[in-house]
Design a protein around this motif. Sequence first.
Motif, PDB file in Angstrom:
ATOM      1  N   ALA A 588       0.831  -1.204   0.000  1.00 32.23           N
ATOM      2  CA  ALA A 588       0.000   0.000   0.000  1.00 32.23           C
ATOM      3  C   ALA A 588       0.868   1.257   0.000  1.00 32.23           C
ATOM      4  O   ALA A 588       0.565   2.246  -0.688  1.00 32.23           O
ATOM      5  CB  ALA A 588      -0.924  -0.005   1.214  1.00 32.23           C
ATOM      6  N   GLY A 589       1.971   1.235   0.759  1.00 31.90           N
ATOM      7  CA  GLY A 589       2.887   2.373   0.776  1.00 31.90           C
ATOM      8  C   GLY A 589       3.538   2.602  -0.570  1.00 31.90           C
ATOM      9  O   GLY A 589       3.701   3.743  -1.013  1.00 31.90           O
ATOM     10  N   ALA A 590       3.926   1.505  -1.249  1.00 36.56           N
ATOM     11  CA  ALA A 590       4.516   1.628  -2.583  1.00 36.56           C
ATOM     12  C   ALA A 590       3.523   2.244  -3.561  1.00 36.56           C
ATOM     13  O   ALA A 590       3.886   3.072  -4.405  1.00 36.56           O
ATOM     14  CB  ALA A 590       4.963   0.256  -3.083  1.00 36.56           C
ATOM     15  N   ARG A 591       2.266   1.854  -3.435  1.00 37.65           N
ATOM     16  CA  ARG A 591       1.232   2.417  -4.320  1.00 37.65           C
ATOM     17  C   ARG A 591       1.057   3.911  -4.052  1.00 37.65           C
ATOM     18  O   ARG A 591       0.925   4.711  -4.987  1.00 37.65           O
ATOM     19  CB  ARG A 591      -0.078   1.678  -4.089  1.00 37.65           C
ATOM     20  N   ILE A 592       1.066   4.301  -2.785  1.00 35.71           N
ATOM     21  CA  ILE A 592       0.910   5.715  -2.440  1.00 35.71           C
ATOM     22  C   ILE A 592       2.076   6.532  -2.993  1.00 35.71           C
ATOM     23  O   ILE A 592       1.881   7.598  -3.593  1.00 35.71           O
ATOM     24  CB  ILE A 592       0.798   5.881  -0.912  1.00 35.71           C
ATOM     25  N   LEU A 593       3.307   6.041  -2.801  1.00 35.94           N
ATOM     26  CA  LEU A 593       4.481   6.764  -3.284  1.00 35.94           C
ATOM     27  C   LEU A 593       4.479   6.856  -4.804  1.00 35.94           C
ATOM     28  O   LEU A 593       4.840   7.897  -5.376  1.00 35.94           O
ATOM     29  CB  LEU A 593       5.757   6.081  -2.788  1.00 35.94           C
ATOM     30  N   HIS A 594       4.084   5.771  -5.483  1.00 32.66           N
ATOM     31  CA  HIS A 594       4.006   5.803  -6.945  1.00 32.66           C
ATOM     32  C   HIS A 594       2.983   6.852  -7.400  1.00 32.66           C
ATOM     33  O   HIS A 594       3.247   7.643  -8.317  1.00 32.66           O
ATOM     34  CB  HIS A 594       3.627   4.432  -7.486  1.00 32.66           C
ATOM     35  N   ASP A 595       1.829   6.849  -6.778  1.00 30.36           N
ATOM     36  CA  ASP A 595       0.785   7.809  -7.172  1.00 30.36           C
ATOM     37  C   ASP A 595       1.224   9.244  -6.896  1.00 30.36           C
ATOM     38  O   ASP A 595       0.940  10.149  -7.699  1.00 30.36           O
ATOM     39  CB  ASP A 595      -0.515   7.498  -6.436  1.00 30.36           C
ATOM     40  N   ASP A 596       1.900   9.467  -5.767  1.00 31.51           N
ATOM     41  CA  ASP A 596       2.399  10.813  -5.463  1.00 31.51           C
ATOM     42  C   ASP A 596       3.435  11.249  -6.497  1.00 31.51           C
ATOM     43  O   ASP A 596       3.436  12.405  -6.938  1.00 31.51           O
ATOM     44  CB  ASP A 596       3.028  10.846  -4.067  1.00 31.51           C
ATOM     45  N   MET A 597       4.323  10.325  -6.867  1.00 31.91           N
ATOM     46  CA  MET A 597       5.336  10.642  -7.870  1.00 31.91           C
ATOM     47  C   MET A 597       4.684  10.922  -9.226  1.00 31.91           C
ATOM     48  O   MET A 597       5.057  11.871  -9.927  1.00 31.91           O
ATOM     49  CB  MET A 597       6.333   9.490  -7.985  1.00 31.91           C
ATOM     50  N   LEU A 598       3.716  10.093  -9.593  1.00 35.83           N
ATOM     51  CA  LEU A 598       3.010  10.286 -10.865  1.00 35.83           C
ATOM     52  C   LEU A 598       2.303  11.635 -10.878  1.00 35.83           C
ATOM     53  O   LEU A 598       2.346  12.374 -11.874  1.00 35.83           O
ATOM     54  CB  LEU A 598       2.006   9.150 -11.066  1.00 35.83           C
ATOM     55  N   ARG A 599       1.664  11.975  -9.775  1.00 34.43           N
ATOM     56  CA  ARG A 599       0.959  13.253  -9.682  1.00 34.43           C
ATOM     57  C   ARG A 599       1.929  14.426  -9.796  1.00 34.43           C
ATOM     58  O   ARG A 599       1.644  15.430 -10.457  1.00 34.43           O
ATOM     59  CB  ARG A 599       0.199  13.316  -8.354  1.00 34.43           C
ATOM     60  N   SER A 600       3.102  14.281  -9.183  1.00 34.14           N
ATOM     61  CA  SER A 600       4.092  15.360  -9.211  1.00 34.14           C
ATOM     62  C   SER A 600       4.697  15.520 -10.607  1.00 34.14           C
ATOM     63  O   SER A 600       4.836  16.642 -11.106  1.00 34.14           O
ATOM     64  CB  SER A 600       5.197  15.077  -8.191  1.00 34.14           C
ATOM     65  N   VAL A 601       5.053  14.399 -11.236  1.00 34.13           N
ATOM     66  CA  VAL A 601       5.657  14.465 -12.571  1.00 34.13           C
ATOM     67  C   VAL A 601       4.679  15.046 -13.580  1.00 34.13           C
ATOM     68  O   VAL A 601       5.037  15.873 -14.426  1.00 34.13           O
ATOM     69  CB  VAL A 601       6.134  13.067 -13.011  1.00 34.13           C
ATOM     70  N   THR A 602       3.426  14.626 -13.500  1.00 37.90           N
ATOM     71  CA  THR A 602       2.439  15.113 -14.468  1.00 37.90           C
ATOM     72  C   THR A 602       2.021  16.556 -14.202  1.00 37.90           C
ATOM     73  O   THR A 602       1.346  17.155 -15.039  1.00 37.90           O
ATOM     74  CB  THR A 602       1.185  14.212 -14.457  1.00 37.90           C
TER      75      THR A 602
END
Length: 1078
Positions: A588-602
């Motif tokens: 779940a933590g990996a998913r949160i970090l991935h989504d945060d990174m995706l949101r930041s990059v986009t």
Amino acid sequence: MIPQLHSRTWSSILTVVISVGYIYTYMGLSVFLGMAVMLVAMPLSAMMGRIVKNATMAAMKKKDTRVDLMNEYLQHVKAIRLYVWESAILKRIKEARLDEVRLLRKSKAFFLANSAMWSQFPTLVSLAAFGSFAVFSKTGISAEVIFPVLSLFGFMQGPMTLISKFHISIISSNVCLKRIESFLKSSELPPKEHLTLADSEAVVFENAVFSWNDQAKPLHVNDLVIPKGKLVAVVGKVGSGKSSLLSSILGEMKTVSGRVVSSGSIAYVPQEAWILNSTFRQNIVFHADENEEKLERVLINCSLTEDIESLPAGDMTEIGDRGVTLSGGQKQRISLARAAYSDSDIILLDDTLSAVDARVGSNLFEDVLSASGILAKKTRILATHNLSVLGECDMVILMDENRVLEYGEYDDLLAQQGKFCQLMSAHFAMQEDGKHGRGKTFMHLTRSLTNFSRMISQRDLDARHPVPPAKDQSRAEVPQTQKSITNEKAETGSVRLTTIRAYIRAVGVGSTIFSILLMLAMDGFSARADYWLAKWGASANASSNESDAVHGIDLSVSSYLYAYSLLAAAKAISMLLYLVVFFSAALAGARILHDDMLRSVTSASMSFFDTTPIGRVINTFSKDVDALDDTLPIFINEYLSSLSSVLSIIALVVWANPQFVVIFLLVGAVFYYVQRVYRQAQIDLHRLDRVVSSSAYAYFSQTLNGVSSIRAYACEEKFELEYANRLDMGKRVQIALALATRWLKLRLALCTAAIIAAIGFLAVMPVGNTLESIALSGLALSTTMKISSTLSRIVKGWSVVESSMTSVERVLEYTRIPNGGCLTVPEKKTNATWPSRGRIDFKDVSMRYREALPLALKKVNFHIRAGEKVGIVGRTGAGKSSLMTLLSRFVEPCEGSIIIDDVDIKDIGLIDLWSAMSVIPQDPIIFSGSIRFNLDPEGSKSEVQLQQAIQQVGLKDTVEKLGGLDYEISEGSRTMSVGEKQLFSLARALLKNSKILILDEATASVDRETDKALQDCIRNEFSSCTVLTIAHRIGTIRDYDRILVLDNGSVAEFDTFSNLLKNDKGKLASLWNEEIDV
């Protein structure tokens, strides 16, 4: 990793066998009853292994899909934002991520069950062995049996865990090997045939049929001979097969029948220029030897000298990933210069002149391609839409419907009165229509084109471009390379506490605490079970002559056996709960970090994408996210398990004899120093490994993008060698890591030997007279034997955890990218009808792309009326694309303001701005997916609307031949020409139906007939819209309301076409006269 596990697994199996042999000497056949428990569980383990394999394979496929989608987003981020498709594209990425996480969760569930079962085997075996021995042994259980056997079972714990790891690793490796095998078995392009042809032949087709794939329409080329040393033009409408013909010569297409043979080396100038992430000079020299005189001549003839003079470090300036610092025309001229410098025998040019203005195009044709150009002695095959240059060509090939329709000399084809004559008649009719009394008769134009080269003498050419004097080849003073790409950051020292806190927050503080408590409980139950065995042995020795048999079993034995069983069950349950809670929280933590990174990059600004190589970002979204999903939780689990085990051992030993605490303190000081030195080296080496792997990823991505050019220039081995060198650099780092690990193991072995020796010495000293105290001393000694391997796992485990936490560092770094502007501003939300008129005002606007760069636009002022059609022209580098970049707010102005319908665009959200305009970019894009998705990714348009749009842009027949709107387009869409891709872009604009339409060289890659049809479509369908068109061909915009002429980043002229032509010395008049002459 697998070879190391393989060798260690065999030693582990040998350790288990020897341990079982020794246990047999103490317990007899009882040990085999315990081992039978493990053998019974083997089929269950194999079944779970197969489930893990299938789920892992499916998860890897979903990961590939997610990374491919992310790569597409990064490649085309500008166009995606202009289309306001970000939400639709990100939805696809998130759906792929959800599917990946779901499959990972399934894989982890069975993996954890399998791991838990294997890790509990020693406990289950010891329970069965001790239980059966207590029941069936005549002598009964005693301390003499318990402590040696307990030590031997402790020895088996590590090897059994390693065997479990090897089992899972074999499953994962099998999945990877299957994928590699599938790739290696995929069909390969056959080697190009380079045979000795007749002296007059350069390329020969013999009844050849080529195809991109089974679904695409094949290319048919009957007997065709392309003469050596001639200029050959390939013409035809959009999608007729011009680019495919060049690709067949390159060997990029599958040969269905017949063959094509070429003689000599080949250079290739693709329609979409491929630029290396290197210096300006290296992009031209490529992999050839440097020759200053030759390079200077090429630069002059390719009109690149002024561009180099404007660069901060001249030709040593680094031009960045995908040429982000260059205009489309500059990139195309560099690509042409590369071909000219290569001195190849055959030059293939795919619509090379479409990306430059008329004057530059004319100069390039004269100085490079014509009979008086630097490539005059080479075979030049030019696919083009510019029919005006055909009279200068030695041979013309007319393509239609993926077939060679006609070919021959220009005059002969005209005399045949066939399709080619009809094409030229229509072309000259269009030219006549646009000359406003300055036109010539058809025959006059034909003669003018035929005699074009005679208009410019070699003397005039030499006067314009004198041969530069020879320079010193040593280049005593080379300017320092000016970098446009940011270097990747590599942290130093230990992982910061903020990084660990951020990861714990993502995983969940409550889940982390609960996991630790479960881990301590598990080892507490394990220590209690060992203590119970010691007490059992002491009790057995004390009451060996006392028994109270019930059903043939001593009551004390029954009680101890039941208690030991309950403790073992409690340990297993707490372990299973721990694994479920911990790994679920980690995923779940990996998913949160991935989504945060995706949101930041986009949400990042365009400057981030301009200065960051795609390979670097992809490396984070693939390798680092994979570490968060898989390796980091495993390493943390191993570290926590080892730490908890050591703490329980120390607590048990100190409880048995408080004197042992002195030993742990002394050896602990040495241990602390050793692990501190090792950890620092391990972390820095892992960080270095991440940087090196990012470099390899970026280079590999760059190579894939230019694979056609690389193969054309026969540079495959050089690129393979460079990639291998980058991989070797990574291997050097991994070897250093292995050596550091060996250094650690040697020193930890000495530490653990000292601990065992000291505890063994103290254990034999008298510490009391009771059997229980003696039993506890024996328990301390036998338990300390486990610390040898566990202590090593603690240091190595924490070091590996810290090293893997560098992936968290990199992910967190991408979550902190500066925002590119507010997507929405609620308090300044525009209404649904904005802009209702489409009026645009530029007021004293200046802009530069980055702080260190000069101004690209300088004090620009102009007013565009509502519904006005404005053409924007200028020399290459005049600031045309910069104007559109500013209007789209990809770069904010240094000063001034841009007003659309009384609204300052800097005050509103980016989504509101992008939704208000339709932009057709210079570089068209096609996404992997259906044609329907490429037109309407959000699914908001009806079938009728989609069909109407493709019909209006002339794509109806093409789409029907492909199989309709649901036809799946593969990544890269090589079956489509650039012109066809551009038509799709126009269809998207029609569907969006905005009040403002911006075309950035949108028709540069289509033929004149298609261009005219598109301009008619724009006039009819966007009659009430404000239209801004950047154009190289002024003839396509001459009937616009007004023409905006840019020069060196400033507004030079702005008026109607007719008024501007009245000024013979004006900028537009100069450009128009050049185009007419050409």
